[in-house]
Write a protein that holds these residues in place. Sequence first.
Motif, mmCIF file in Angstrom:
data_model
loop_
_atom_site.group_PDB
_atom_site.id
_atom_site.type_symbol
_atom_site.label_atom_id
_atom_site.label_comp_id
_atom_site.label_asym_id
_atom_site.label_seq_id
_atom_site.Cartn_x
_atom_site.Cartn_y
_atom_site.Cartn_z
ATOM 1 N N VAL A 59 0.841 -1.244 0.177
ATOM 2 C CA VAL A 59 0.761 -0.151 0.131
ATOM 3 C C VAL A 59 0.817 1.502 -0.181
ATOM 4 O O VAL A 59 2.163 1.011 0.298
ATOM 5 C CB VAL A 59 -0.807 -0.109 1.077
ATOM 6 N N ASP A 60 0.435 2.962 -0.630
ATOM 7 C CA ASP A 60 0.851 3.761 -0.651
ATOM 8 C C ASP A 60 2.017 3.577 1.564
ATOM 9 O O ASP A 60 0.573 3.120 2.541
ATOM 10 C CB ASP A 60 -0.266 4.735 -0.666
ATOM 11 N N LEU A 61 2.583 4.458 1.200
ATOM 12 C CA LEU A 61 3.366 4.694 2.215
ATOM 13 C C LEU A 61 2.774 5.711 3.094
ATOM 14 O O LEU A 61 3.016 5.847 4.280
ATOM 15 C CB LEU A 61 4.643 5.318 1.915
ATOM 16 N N LEU A 108 1.869 4.576 6.527
ATOM 17 C CA LEU A 108 2.448 4.905 7.802
ATOM 18 C C LEU A 108 1.911 6.781 8.806
ATOM 19 O O LEU A 108 1.995 7.706 9.630
ATOM 20 C CB LEU A 108 3.975 5.927 7.573
ATOM 21 N N PHE A 157 4.603 -1.950 3.108
ATOM 22 C CA PHE A 157 4.939 -1.108 2.272
ATOM 23 C C PHE A 157 6.865 -1.171 2.301
ATOM 24 O O PHE A 157 7.717 -1.242 3.547
ATOM 25 C CB PHE A 157 5.335 0.827 3.370
ATOM 26 N N MET A 213 9.485 -3.614 4.636
ATOM 27 C CA MET A 213 9.740 -2.884 5.730
ATOM 28 C C MET A 213 9.011 -3.112 6.966
ATOM 29 O O MET A 213 8.720 -3.066 8.109
ATOM 30 C CB MET A 213 10.343 -1.511 5.494
ATOM 31 N N PHE A 214 7.626 -2.529 6.631
ATOM 32 C CA PHE A 214 6.803 -2.154 7.446
ATOM 33 C C PHE A 214 5.476 -2.949 7.303
ATOM 34 O O PHE A 214 5.457 -2.256 5.489
ATOM 35 C CB PHE A 214 6.482 -0.425 7.634
ATOM 36 N N LEU A 252 7.073 2.423 15.918
ATOM 37 C CA LEU A 252 7.500 1.398 14.503
ATOM 38 C C LEU A 252 8.243 0.076 15.017
ATOM 39 O O LEU A 252 8.317 -0.139 14.060
ATOM 40 C CB LEU A 252 9.279 2.292 14.304
ATOM 41 N N HIS A 285 11.298 -5.606 9.343
ATOM 42 C CA HIS A 285 12.575 -5.407 9.216
ATOM 43 C C HIS A 285 13.701 -4.906 10.086
ATOM 44 O O HIS A 285 13.451 -4.040 10.751
ATOM 45 C CB HIS A 285 12.019 -4.492 7.823
ATOM 46 N N ILE A 309 16.416 -2.805 10.427
ATOM 47 C CA ILE A 309 16.807 -2.262 10.668
ATOM 48 C C ILE A 309 15.709 -0.852 11.475
ATOM 49 O O ILE A 309 15.229 -0.113 12.633
ATOM 50 C CB ILE A 309 17.100 -1.349 9.680
ATOM 51 N N ALA A 310 14.689 -1.106 10.730
ATOM 52 C CA ALA A 310 13.163 -0.444 11.208
ATOM 53 C C ALA A 310 13.036 -0.913 12.571
ATOM 54 O O ALA A 310 13.033 0.212 13.299
ATOM 55 C CB ALA A 310 12.055 -0.612 10.108
ATOM 56 N N LEU A 365 16.273 0.756 15.039
ATOM 57 C CA LEU A 365 15.509 2.103 14.673
ATOM 58 C C LEU A 365 14.533 2.709 15.865
ATOM 59 O O LEU A 365 14.364 3.367 16.441
ATOM 60 C CB LEU A 365 15.171 2.357 13.310
#
Lengths: 524, 191
Positions: free
Chosen positions: A5-7, A11, A63, A66-67, A118, A124, A126-127, A130
């Motif tokens: 889906v769209d970022l 988010l 997305f 990662m998310f 997050l 992911h 790294i996500a 962070l």
Amino acid sequence: MLPPVDLLALLGPVLLVVVGALVTLVTEPFLLRKDKHAFLPWIGVSFLAMAGVALHFAPPGEFGGMFALDAWRGALMGALFLVAAIGLAALQQNLRSDDFPGGEPYVLILLATVGVALMLMASHFIALFLGMEIASLAIYPMVGLRRDHKGSEEAVLKYFSLGAVFSAVFLLGVAMIYGATGSLNFASVLIGPRLGIFLLGYALVTVGLLFKLGVVPFHFWSPDAYAGAPSGVVSFMAGAVKLGAVAVLANLWSSHFFGFALLYTGQTVPGVHYPPAPLGVSYPLLGVGAFPEKILVLRAWQFVFVYGGLASVVIGSLALLGQTSIRRMMAYSGVANAGFMALALGIFVKHADARYALFYVVVYALGTTGVLATLSALSGRGDLQDDMTALAGAGRKRPLMGLALSILLASVAGLPFTAGFVAKFQLLAALFTDGRIGIDALGLILPQAMVKQAGILFPLVPVVALVCALVSVAGYFRLVVAVWSEPGTRSKEVEAPSLLLSATLVLAMLAVLALAIQPRAIGF
Amino acid sequence: MIEQIYFAIFAAVAVGCALGVLVSRHPIHGAMSLIGVMVALSGVYSLMASPFLATLQILVYAGAIMMLVIFVIMVLNSAKDSSTPRFDLHAMVGVFPALAIGAVITRLIVAWDAKDGQAVADAMAKVPAERGTVDAISKVLFGGRETSGWAILFLAVGLLLLTAIVGAVLLAKRRLDKAPADPTPAHGGHG
């Protein structure tokens, strides 16, 4: 598998909280000192409310690998926003009575909320890292907010140094998993001969997350950190960090087991990964791989979750009985409840059913955050009246706070008519249904023949957990009795709770009672 | 061949400097040896065709982090300290992790056979050849829709730094605010 889906749609809720944090940050210097505590929490809560609305309309999907957002992640994030709102209100109460000169803690609560959000959405490494670090770096300075108070320096030093060490352990595990799969996505495929390094990496990552959760033997920091931090900060971190940790543990387990199973289907291309699956849903191939190490891996993680969890339940429940400081008691209650969550994760490992763990953590987060938030109003300036005798009669003076404390504490304890009862009852019922879980988890140590023949000798794990749950009720009951009893000689005047605190606590009470009637509302 | 010679040089420097960290009495000497390790590692990274990582290794570790370490040593006045024994009973705690890591590495070396090496090499051959360069990394970061997840993570790093700054302000500002009311330092001289 979730659709891409769209970022912005995905988010959006998190970005609204980021904007809220930035608006709070730039407004802070322009407010008079006395106005800071009146306005800043309201700015934060209004952005959290907008984020909650945006969350309602956010589409499930992922997305960039990662998310991801799905029903359970949405439910956890909704709980997180409510926890953050209660945390802001409780911190307002604290800072106002301490006459604290700055408004930065409100910004940090919002940033920590972004970090945990997050963590919840990450698929992911790294996500995830962070998110974890944003949350941790925001919480460390808040734990040390009262550096002139006794115990505060100890709290922040212990929490920070241990947290840094376990972050490093986590990161080392991530590096090993990257070396073994060639990808940082959760659901990535192993490169043939790198099985050992993958398992080692996975073990280190799990240890890093169990520290966040506060499961025995990684619980030593929590009583000291809780007792040294302001009650508003404790209320936020007790709920939010556990929400993140449980979601990530459940997510990692299903994704990685999937990648592990794929090794035996002949797919060994480095860097290949699969789109994230909804949280709590196992990958379609999870049951397929009849690979040789399957039993070993399952047993190893069952052992960690079931016996780590059981030890936490026992130690936490017994230790909370003897505490006089409420924050310390709630810290041990956190250890015990983290144990229940680990037991629920053990069920997830064995039966691929994550509902018990996820529902439990939502209910626990709302309950414990609410209880500690009432403490921010009842225990007065500097949280100096944070013990049973000083709190005597506080509920009679502030009935709403007393009521919120009683109902939410009942939910944490797992008494009937609250959501905590549903969570604990369902979890224990599932443990009793599978009476073998304790024996099977020992399969790594005992010879296989012995495990096979053991049968259901005695459902040790659920019985011990049940007894401990009942014993801990006595400890919680002491606090409720103290709050409603006659004011003693040590009780002082109780300050009025702010409007924000009353409103958010009423919301939390309603949520806890509503989830008891309709647990299906969040997918249970 | 020339690569192997360079590798031997970098490896020798790295191991030598690491020993220097271990045995040097003077903290500053230890810190300088650690810089040597970082620089030698950066050389190894360049040999592995990762110029970006090599540059970052020098910039971040040899530059920023080691400067911070030396700064801390100076602030704490321990640069003058050359009497504290480097090895005592507490230091022995470090022996166990060192032995464990050594055992794992030895096991990996012993278990290595050419077949595994071939399998890994085959698998790695499927990875795009262009990686580790600044070009490749900028394409991954800002290369359009299918990779823009990394751009978001890049922004999240900014948020992480903002969090650290706000936290630092929170811890530092309170002191300044208290100073007029209470001129005597509450917690000793420095820190």
